[in-house]
Design an enzyme around this catalytic site. Structure first.
Site, PDB file in Angstrom:
ATOM      1  N   HIS A  56      -6.956  -5.606  -6.607  1.00  0.00           N
ATOM      2  CA  HIS A  56      -5.750  -5.779  -7.423  1.00  0.00           C
ATOM      3  C   HIS A  56      -5.822  -5.063  -8.757  1.00  0.00           C
ATOM      4  CE1 HIS A  56      -3.759  -8.037  -4.440  1.00  0.00           C
ATOM      5  NE2 HIS A  56      -4.839  -8.777  -4.273  1.00  0.00           N
ATOM      6  N   GLU A  89     -13.905  -3.385   3.207  1.00  0.00           N
ATOM      7  CA  GLU A  89     -13.009  -3.938   4.229  1.00  0.00           C
ATOM      8  C   GLU A  89     -12.193  -2.789   4.793  1.00  0.00           C
ATOM      9  OE1 GLU A  89     -10.590  -6.775   2.243  1.00  0.00           O
ATOM     10  OE2 GLU A  89     -12.246  -8.136   1.856  1.00  0.00           O
ATOM     11  N   ARG A 144      -2.602   1.808  -0.489  1.00  0.00           N
ATOM     12  CA  ARG A 144      -1.713   1.210  -1.494  1.00  0.00           C
ATOM     13  C   ARG A 144      -2.459   0.797  -2.768  1.00  0.00           C
ATOM     14  NH1 ARG A 144      -0.173  -4.537   1.318  1.00  0.00           N
ATOM     15  NH2 ARG A 144       0.378  -3.170   3.048  1.00  0.00           N
ATOM     16  N   GLU A 158     -16.645 -13.359   8.786  1.00  0.00           N
ATOM     17  CA  GLU A 158     -16.010 -13.893   7.577  1.00  0.00           C
ATOM     18  C   GLU A 158     -14.841 -14.747   8.041  1.00  0.00           C
ATOM     19  OE1 GLU A 158     -15.428 -11.403   4.152  1.00  0.00           O
ATOM     20  OE2 GLU A 158     -13.634 -12.521   3.551  1.00  0.00           O
ATOM     21  N   HIS A 181     -10.901  -3.012  -0.202  1.00  0.00           N
ATOM     22  CA  HIS A 181     -10.232  -2.784   1.071  1.00  0.00           C
ATOM     23  C   HIS A 181      -9.553  -1.414   0.992  1.00  0.00           C
ATOM     24  CE1 HIS A 181      -7.242  -4.512   4.301  1.00  0.00           C
ATOM     25  NE2 HIS A 181      -7.745  -3.344   4.648  1.00  0.00           N
ATOM     26  N   ARG A 195      -7.141   0.594   2.520  1.00  0.00           N
ATOM     27  CA  ARG A 195      -6.076   0.464   3.527  1.00  0.00           C
ATOM     28  C   ARG A 195      -5.615   1.819   4.004  1.00  0.00           C
ATOM     29  NH1 ARG A 195      -2.852  -3.803   4.638  1.00  0.00           N
ATOM     30  NH2 ARG A 195      -3.541  -5.788   3.778  1.00  0.00           N
ATOM     31  N   HIS A 221     -10.267 -15.466   1.358  1.00  0.00           N
ATOM     32  CA  HIS A 221      -8.823 -15.249   1.371  1.00  0.00           C
ATOM     33  C   HIS A 221      -8.087 -16.459   0.790  1.00  0.00           C
ATOM     34  CE1 HIS A 221      -4.871 -13.756   2.276  1.00  0.00           C
ATOM     35  NE2 HIS A 221      -5.440 -12.604   2.519  1.00  0.00           N
ATOM     36  N   ASN A 261     -13.519  -9.158  -5.048  1.00  0.00           N
ATOM     37  CA  ASN A 261     -12.611  -8.145  -4.509  1.00  0.00           C
ATOM     38  C   ASN A 261     -11.770  -7.580  -5.663  1.00  0.00           C
ATOM     39  OD1 ASN A 261     -10.110  -7.058  -3.527  1.00  0.00           O
ATOM     40  ND2 ASN A 261     -10.629  -7.847  -1.509  1.00  0.00           N
ATOM     41  N   THR A 276      -3.908  -9.315   3.988  1.00  0.00           N
ATOM     42  CA  THR A 276      -4.392  -9.466   5.363  1.00  0.00           C
ATOM     43  C   THR A 276      -3.979 -10.833   5.903  1.00  0.00           C
ATOM     44  OG1 THR A 276      -6.270  -8.173   4.592  1.00  0.00           O
ATOM     45  CG2 THR A 276      -6.427  -9.103   6.804  1.00  0.00           C
TER      46      THR A 276
END
Ligand code: PXP
Length: 247
Positions: A10, A70, A49, A151, A43, A45, A191, A7, A101
């Site tokens: 970040h 995602e 963000r 998941e 992801h 969003r 996660h 992922n 999340t």
């Protein structure tokens, strides 16, 4: 063989802090693939963000493995996913003010809604997974809505304080994975997984894929920081003629 989805949200977070062009998650995806990532997870969003629509569009052109998008289970995101058709979509609950999340989807409470969204995505050739808490009720509801993949949210395991709490969280993950497989679902998890806690989850029988972001990007800062400082200093010294006080 268990697979790793990296992922890269970040990396985009760091870019968005300054609103500039770097670091580019597209370059991060390429590096992750060089490191052996089996897939790239992002992801998108609602509040944009970190990952932007432009990132997904470019990743769709450049990713060599597969994209796992995602997203919230809302019509505008379904339209977006159908336009860019990633290999996988993972439906997640999304709250505007959460840091990340925070929990799994409440599948049983949204059966008709999810069934419709899953059918629409599946009809476009996208494999859908549902991000759920590791509970038998959620696993069984995932089957009812026609999801081929779940998941399992590993957040409670990752945050558990003390051996007993961690053991209980791991037991829930194992039981949910076992039930999901019994019902014919493909099982992923993710996660909060990091270099210290990943192995007991990776060892759960039947888990096919882990999606991991924060810990990998955080470690990358330190594996690259030394070289990054050295390069900056070299550039400065070259420009200043190499005659600074400590040259
Ligand atoms: N899986 C899902 C569904 C997520 O929402 C996230 C966080 O974006 C992850 C995996 C990765 O979590 P982490 O960044 O803590 O590794």
């Amino acid at each position: 063989m268990i697979q790793l989805g990296v992922n890269i949200d970040h990396v985009a977070t760091l870019r968005q802090v300054r609103g500039g062009r770097y670091p580019d998650p597209v370059a991060a995806a390429e590096a992750a693939e060089r490191g052996g990532a089996d897939g790239i997870t992002v992801h998108l969003r609602e509040d944009r963000r970190h990952i932007q629509e432009r990132d997904v569009a470019l990743l769709r052109e450049t990713v060599q493995t597969k994209i796992n998008l995602e997203m919230a289970a809302i019509p505008s995101m379904v339209d977006f996913a159908r336009r860019w058709s990633p290999a996988d979509v993972c439906l997640v609950p999304e709250k505007r003010h959460e840091l990340t999340t925070e929990g799994g989807l409440e599948v049983a409470g949204a059966v008709d809604h999810l069934r419709e969204i899953i059918a629409s995505l599946t009809g476009s050739g996208i494999r859908v997974s549902l991000f759920i808490d590791p509970s038998l009720a959620q696993v069984e509801a995932a089957v009812r809505v026609g999801a081929p993949v779940v998941e399992l949210h590993t957040g409670r395991y990752a945050e558990a304080v003390g051996g007993a709490a961690r053991k209980a969280a791991l037991r829930d993950l194992r039981e949910a994975a076992r039930r999901a497989m019994e019902l014919g679902l493909v099982v992923h998890a993710g996660h909060g997984l990091n270099y210290h806690n990943v192995q007991p989850v990776a060892a759960i029988a039947g888990i096919r894929e882990l999606n991991i972001g924060h810990a990998i990007i955080a470690r990358a800062i330190f594996s690259g920081l030394e070289g990054a400082v050295a390069t900056m200093k070299r550039l400065m010294r070259e420009a200043a003629g190499g005659c600074g006080p400590t040259a």
